[in-house]
Design an enzyme around this catalytic site. Structure first.
Site, PDB file in Angstrom:
ATOM      1  CG  HIS A  98     -99.640 -19.601 -12.451  1.00  0.00           C
ATOM      2  ND1 HIS A  98     -98.796 -19.161 -11.453  1.00  0.00           N
ATOM      3  CD2 HIS A  98     -98.998 -20.652 -13.032  1.00  0.00           C
ATOM      4  CE1 HIS A  98     -97.711 -19.903 -11.428  1.00  0.00           C
ATOM      5  NE2 HIS A  98     -97.805 -20.836 -12.375  1.00  0.00           N
ATOM      6  CG  HIS A 100    -100.349 -24.558 -15.513  1.00  0.00           C
ATOM      7  ND1 HIS A 100     -99.339 -24.248 -16.397  1.00  0.00           N
ATOM      8  CD2 HIS A 100     -99.860 -24.273 -14.278  1.00  0.00           C
ATOM      9  CE1 HIS A 100     -98.275 -23.809 -15.724  1.00  0.00           C
ATOM     10  NE2 HIS A 100     -98.568 -23.818 -14.440  1.00  0.00           N
TER      11      HIS A 100
HETATM   12  P1  AMP Z   1     -95.387 -22.653 -12.701  1.00  0.00           P
HETATM   13  O1  AMP Z   1     -94.237 -23.608 -12.779  1.00  0.00           O
HETATM   14  O2  AMP Z   1     -96.694 -23.311 -12.372  1.00  0.00           O
HETATM   15  O3  AMP Z   1     -95.083 -21.474 -11.811  1.00  0.00           O
HETATM   16  O4  AMP Z   1     -95.596 -22.126 -14.169  1.00  0.00           O
HETATM   17  C1  AMP Z   1     -95.202 -20.872 -14.625  1.00  0.00           C
HETATM   18  C2  AMP Z   1     -95.599 -20.807 -16.073  1.00  0.00           C
HETATM   19  O5  AMP Z   1     -95.561 -19.448 -16.461  1.00  0.00           O
HETATM   20  C3  AMP Z   1     -94.691 -21.584 -17.019  1.00  0.00           C
HETATM   21  O6  AMP Z   1     -95.460 -22.543 -17.722  1.00  0.00           O
HETATM   22  C4  AMP Z   1     -94.113 -20.506 -17.923  1.00  0.00           C
HETATM   23  O7  AMP Z   1     -93.980 -20.944 -19.252  1.00  0.00           O
HETATM   24  C5  AMP Z   1     -95.146 -19.402 -17.801  1.00  0.00           C
HETATM   25  N1  AMP Z   1     -94.671 -18.049 -18.034  1.00  0.00           N
HETATM   26  C6  AMP Z   1     -93.597 -17.461 -17.456  1.00  0.00           C
HETATM   27  N2  AMP Z   1     -93.480 -16.193 -17.896  1.00  0.00           N
HETATM   28  C7  AMP Z   1     -94.507 -15.972 -18.754  1.00  0.00           C
HETATM   29  C8  AMP Z   1     -94.943 -14.866 -19.525  1.00  0.00           C
HETATM   30  N3  AMP Z   1     -94.300 -13.693 -19.501  1.00  0.00           N
HETATM   31  N4  AMP Z   1     -96.048 -15.005 -20.299  1.00  0.00           N
HETATM   32  C9  AMP Z   1     -96.697 -16.183 -20.333  1.00  0.00           C
HETATM   33  N5  AMP Z   1     -96.355 -17.259 -19.621  1.00  0.00           N
HETATM   34  C10 AMP Z   1     -95.261 -17.166 -18.848  1.00  0.00           C
END
Ligand code: AMP
Length: 139
Positions: A98, A100
């Site tokens: 993903h 950001h």
């Molecule tokens: P990372 O640390 O790059 O893996 O970031 C994961 C991101 O996913 C974090 O910023 C979380 O807030 C976000 N996240 C986790 N679960 C969900 C969800 N169900 N919907 C939207 N964002 C999410």
């Protein structure tokens, strides 16, 4: 067990989707670091950027490219930070690639991307030459 993001793709859990096409999906981060903080994913679950096939990588970039200006306008941001936590050691928590998109504001008190790594390694010119050659050989 599919990732939480695959469950969003499948419609099994809700998300605030802002863009969707055949291969990519974008939705608001549930714990936003700024208004408009958005995640862009390939619909197919790949753990890391390293695993994403070339055609999907192109689609992913195209979606980021389209969304950055749209998000900046939508939340009246001055700039944005666009980044992937690529692998656990880099802080990746959800094992589904993903990107950001974090809108930035001149007074947000945040830092540039240079602040995210550990201590700078202080490399000599010959070490930099060697590293550059290694990378070039592995592309
Ligand atoms: P990372 O640390 O790059 O893996 O970031 C994961 C991101 O996913 C974090 O910023 C979380 O807030 C976000 N996240 C986790 N679960 C969900 C969800 N169900 N919907 C939207 N964002 C999410």
């Amino acid at each position: 067990m599919s990732s939480i993001f695959s469950q969003i793709v499948a419609g099994d859990i809700p998300a605030r989707v802002v863009y969707e096409d055949e291969t990519t999906l974008a939705f608001l981060d549930a714990n936003p670091l700024a208004p408009g903080h958005t995640l862009v994913i390939p619909k197919t679950e790949y753990e890391r950027l390293n695993d994403v096939p070339d055609d999907v990588a192109g689609d992913l970039y195209a979606t980021l490219h389209a969304l950055v200006p749209a998000i900046e306008v939508a939340v009246d941001a001055d700039a944005s930070t666009v980044a992937f936590n690529n692998g656990e050691a880099a802080g990746q928590e959800v094992p589904h690639v993903h990107g950001h998109i974090i809108p930035r504001f001149s007074d947000d008190g945040g830092a540039p991307i240079h602040g995210i790594a550990g201590d700078p390694p202080g490399l000599e010119d010959d070490e930099l030459d060697e590293i550059a050659a290694e990378i070039e050989a592995h592309v």
